[in-house]
Design a protein around this motif. Structure first.
Motif, mmCIF file in Angstrom:
data_model
loop_
_atom_site.group_PDB
_atom_site.id
_atom_site.type_symbol
_atom_site.label_atom_id
_atom_site.label_comp_id
_atom_site.label_asym_id
_atom_site.label_seq_id
_atom_site.Cartn_x
_atom_site.Cartn_y
_atom_site.Cartn_z
ATOM 1 N N PRO A 176 0.725 -1.233 -0.009
ATOM 2 C CA PRO A 176 0.139 0.088 -0.177
ATOM 3 C C PRO A 176 0.753 1.323 0.114
ATOM 4 N N THR A 177 2.051 1.255 0.499
ATOM 5 C CA THR A 177 2.897 2.418 0.576
ATOM 6 C C THR A 177 3.828 2.645 -0.595
ATOM 7 N N ALA A 178 3.531 1.712 -1.713
ATOM 8 C CA ALA A 178 4.516 1.721 -2.689
ATOM 9 C C ALA A 178 4.213 3.222 -3.579
ATOM 10 N N GLU A 179 5.359 3.851 -4.019
ATOM 11 C CA GLU A 179 5.126 4.991 -4.748
ATOM 12 C C GLU A 179 4.702 4.465 -6.254
ATOM 13 N N LEU A 180 5.037 3.516 -6.813
ATOM 14 C CA LEU A 180 4.511 3.065 -7.923
ATOM 15 C C LEU A 180 3.806 1.652 -7.623
ATOM 16 N N ARG A 181 2.455 1.883 -7.497
ATOM 17 C CA ARG A 181 1.754 0.645 -6.772
ATOM 18 C C ARG A 181 0.956 -0.135 -7.883
ATOM 19 N N LEU A 182 0.778 -1.525 -7.861
ATOM 20 C CA LEU A 182 -0.105 -2.090 -8.746
ATOM 21 C C LEU A 182 -1.356 -1.894 -8.659
ATOM 22 N N SER A 183 -1.966 -2.110 -9.919
ATOM 23 C CA SER A 183 -3.687 -1.931 -9.994
ATOM 24 C C SER A 183 -3.963 -3.093 -10.321
ATOM 25 N N PRO A 184 -5.397 -3.178 -10.277
ATOM 26 C CA PRO A 184 -5.988 -4.685 -10.782
ATOM 27 C C PRO A 184 -5.639 -4.835 -12.355
ATOM 28 N N GLY A 185 -5.281 -6.077 -12.448
ATOM 29 C CA GLY A 185 -4.831 -6.528 -13.839
ATOM 30 C C GLY A 185 -3.288 -6.396 -14.181
ATOM 31 N N ASP A 186 -2.948 -5.688 -13.178
ATOM 32 C CA ASP A 186 -1.173 -5.680 -13.587
ATOM 33 C C ASP A 186 -0.418 -7.050 -13.723
ATOM 34 N N LEU A 187 -0.723 -7.789 -12.591
ATOM 35 C CA LEU A 187 -0.242 -9.032 -12.640
ATOM 36 C C LEU A 187 -0.541 -9.951 -13.958
ATOM 37 N N ASP A 188 -1.768 -9.809 -14.237
ATOM 38 C CA ASP A 188 -2.073 -10.570 -15.478
ATOM 39 C C ASP A 188 -1.689 -10.200 -16.671
ATOM 40 N N GLU A 189 -1.164 -8.992 -16.759
ATOM 41 C CA GLU A 189 -0.428 -8.542 -17.926
ATOM 42 C C GLU A 189 1.000 -9.088 -17.694
ATOM 43 N N ALA A 190 1.650 -9.349 -16.543
ATOM 44 C CA ALA A 190 2.784 -10.184 -16.536
ATOM 45 C C ALA A 190 2.715 -11.582 -16.985
ATOM 46 N N VAL A 191 1.667 -12.180 -16.700
ATOM 47 C CA VAL A 191 1.407 -13.480 -17.195
ATOM 48 C C VAL A 191 1.298 -13.522 -18.700
ATOM 49 N N SER A 192 0.586 -12.717 -19.080
ATOM 50 C CA SER A 192 0.290 -12.676 -20.627
ATOM 51 C C SER A 192 1.947 -12.268 -21.224
ATOM 52 N N GLU A 193 2.635 -11.656 -20.677
ATOM 53 C CA GLU A 193 3.921 -11.345 -21.248
ATOM 54 C C GLU A 193 4.982 -12.609 -21.198
ATOM 55 N N LEU A 194 4.886 -13.017 -19.845
ATOM 56 C CA LEU A 194 5.758 -14.122 -19.519
ATOM 57 C C LEU A 194 5.357 -15.430 -20.444
ATOM 58 N N LEU A 195 4.125 -15.633 -21.022
ATOM 59 C CA LEU A 195 3.621 -16.871 -21.654
ATOM 60 C C LEU A 195 4.113 -16.550 -23.236
ATOM 61 N N ALA A 196 4.453 -15.212 -23.385
ATOM 62 C CA ALA A 196 5.026 -15.050 -25.076
ATOM 63 C C ALA A 196 6.088 -15.803 -25.381
ATOM 64 N N ASP A 197 6.244 -16.352 -26.604
ATOM 65 C CA ASP A 197 7.394 -16.887 -27.010
ATOM 66 C C ASP A 197 8.632 -16.275 -26.609
ATOM 67 N N ASP A 198 8.920 -14.988 -26.974
ATOM 68 C CA ASP A 198 9.943 -14.161 -26.643
ATOM 69 C C ASP A 198 9.959 -13.399 -25.479
#
Length: 478
Positions: A417-439
């Motif tokens: 909660p105290t992070a200057e640049l804090r995650l919002s809903p859907g952010d980690l899903d974007e990480a999953v999407s990029e991590l599953l990309a071939d490159d």
């Protein structure tokens, strides 16, 4: 604004939200092998129905004998065969009784009455404890899954529904009661589906086979597709979890087995689950709710500050970030849209390329992923400076896993909660999407060579997210 915020909301289809049924999050403790997936060799062979195997013979109400019903029947026959052996082996001799009722329907045609529900127009698949039944839509849902992701997407969904049947048949051993929140039930069911896919990956399923490389990646992509819409609260009735939550639960089952699934309870969910509602600060900044412009100076400055804060105990000399590109580098290959040069200790950015990744797609149009995916790519290159300072090689087999893990550790700090640049809903899903990309660059070494298994990439990212940088240094130290 007082605090810059990373925001992201990839549009999601709220599929399978009506499933019906009456901590820690890090991976296993042993040193991982980057050439394996949860102990199994990474394979690139066939994935899908086995050729030349006779169809199973199960009694199904309202079936039409078509391809989708045959796919569903073969799936349920294999899943029930698995649980017939697995349930007594894992739960003190508990007997698994096959589901009493299987029902097929076409949501585009005349509905049927099942589980006190009229299925007319309902594109879904669900388990009902009232009559111990599994029901599926052969007209819309199953064809859509099959056409979009292949037949194993259908297997994924039905294995999840059988997970609910397992909960019902386990009774008190499952820890599930009528008062249990739906998110606990759904996370357990995803986990149980993962245990079945492990069995399949070991070559034991009669009607299906799966490679642990591209095949398993497709299954995880299916989990991404059937996630809840960004901004859904995990406390909502019917909540299944974000893509990150659902993939994590699936991986727990795949790597650790059915007992791990039964251990998922409300306490773990409170500690681990990432799905949450949007907050007032998660406004639409012209990129869709929760998405920032990746090349906006204030967000880039906030990103650099958050990275320095996440790795402040490392003792590393932090790299300079060059927004005009990388320039030449004597000891590493360039990577795009961000690169790290060990010789100069500099991260170079291709801002137009990062903007393409960070701009989410609009309805009916092609686009990138979202802002967090772009910021995580930058974080992955930044993390290489931490590895260099710690004495790790930047181009060995484990470098990509360390990179994914350290990027996850930064994301974990950004989730506070105290992070200057804090995650919002859907952010980690974007990480999953990029991590599953071939490159995927989030899980790549300094030269851009990525970890060959999407499963292993997401697992390493999750290790860092839940366990922090110390976990990354300790676990991925080959």
């Amino acid at each position: 604004m007082g605090k810059a915020r990373v925001v992201a909301a990839v549009a999601a289809l709220a599929l399978l939200s009506g499933c019906t049924s009456v901590v820690e999050g890090t991976a296993r403790g042993e040193r991982p092998d980057p050439t394996k997936v949860a102990g199994l060799e990474i394979t690139n062979g066939a994935s899908g129905p086995r050729e030349g195997v006779p169809d199973a013979d199960l009694r199904v109400e309202n079936a039409d004998g078509g391809d989708m019903d045959r796919l569903a029947i073969n799936t349920l026959a294999d899943v029930q065969e698995y649980w017939t052996a697995e349930l007594p082996a894992q739960f003190d001799g508990k007997t698994f009784e096959p589901v009493k009722r299987l029902v097929s329907y076409d949501s585009t045609g005349k509905g049927v009455e099942v589980c006190k529900t009229d299925t007319t127009g309902v594109a879904n698949a669900f388990y009902c404890s009232l009559d111990d039944s599994i029901t599926w839509d052969r007209g819309d849902l199953l064809p859509m899954l099959n056409d979009s992701f292949g037949p194993l997407a259908v297997v994924t969904v039905l294995a999840h529904e059988m997970g609910h049947a397992v909960q019902y048949k386990l009774g008190p051993a499952s820890g599930i009661t009528q008062a249990t929140p739906s998110i606990v039930k759904e996370q357990q069911a995803d986990c149980y589906a993962g245990t079945f896919f492990r069995w399949m990956a070991e070559g034991k399923a009669k009607h299906f086979e799966i490679s642990t490389g591209p095949g398993l990646n497709k299954v995880l992509t299916t989990m991404f597709f059937i996630r809840d819409q960004a901004g859904t609260s995990f406390e909502k009735q019917g909540a299944h979890g974000s893509a990150f939550d659902r993939v994590s639960a699936f991986q727990f089952g795949f790597a650790r087995g059915a007992r791990r699934c039964a251990d998922i309870d409300e306490a773990e969910i409170e500690a681990r689950i990432t799905e949450r509602k949007f907050e007032p600060a998660d406004t639409d900044k012209g990129q869709g709710r929760g998405n920032a412009k990746v090349d906006d100076d204030k967000f880039l400055r906030a990103l650099e500050n958050s990275l320095r804060n996440a790795y402040k105990t490392s003792g590393a000399t932090f790299p300079a970030i060059n927004r005009d590109g990388a320039g030449s580098c004597s000891d590493a290959e360039p990577t795009t849209p961000a690169t790290y040069c060990p010789a100069t200790n500099q991260v170079g950015l291709d801002l137009p390329g990062l903007v393409r990744i960070g701009t989410p797609p609009k309805k009916g149009q092609k686009g990138g992923i979202g802002d967090f995916a772009a910021f995580a790519v930058i974080a992955s290159r930044f993390s290489l400076s931490i590895q260099k300072a710690t004495g790790f090689k930047l181009d060995d087999e484990a470098a990509g896993q360390r990179t994914a893990c350290l990027t996850g550790a930064w994301a974990g700090e950004a989730n506070k909660p105290t992070a200057e640049l804090r995650l919002s809903p859907g952010d980690l899903d974007e990480a999953v999407s990029e991590l599953l990309a071939d490159d995927s660059l989030i899980a790549a070494d300094v030269n851009g060579a990525t970890v060959p298994s999407g499963f292993a990439r997401v697992e390493a990212f999750g290790d860092g997210f839940f366990g922090g940088s110390s976990t990354c240094v300790r676990k991925y130290n080959r």
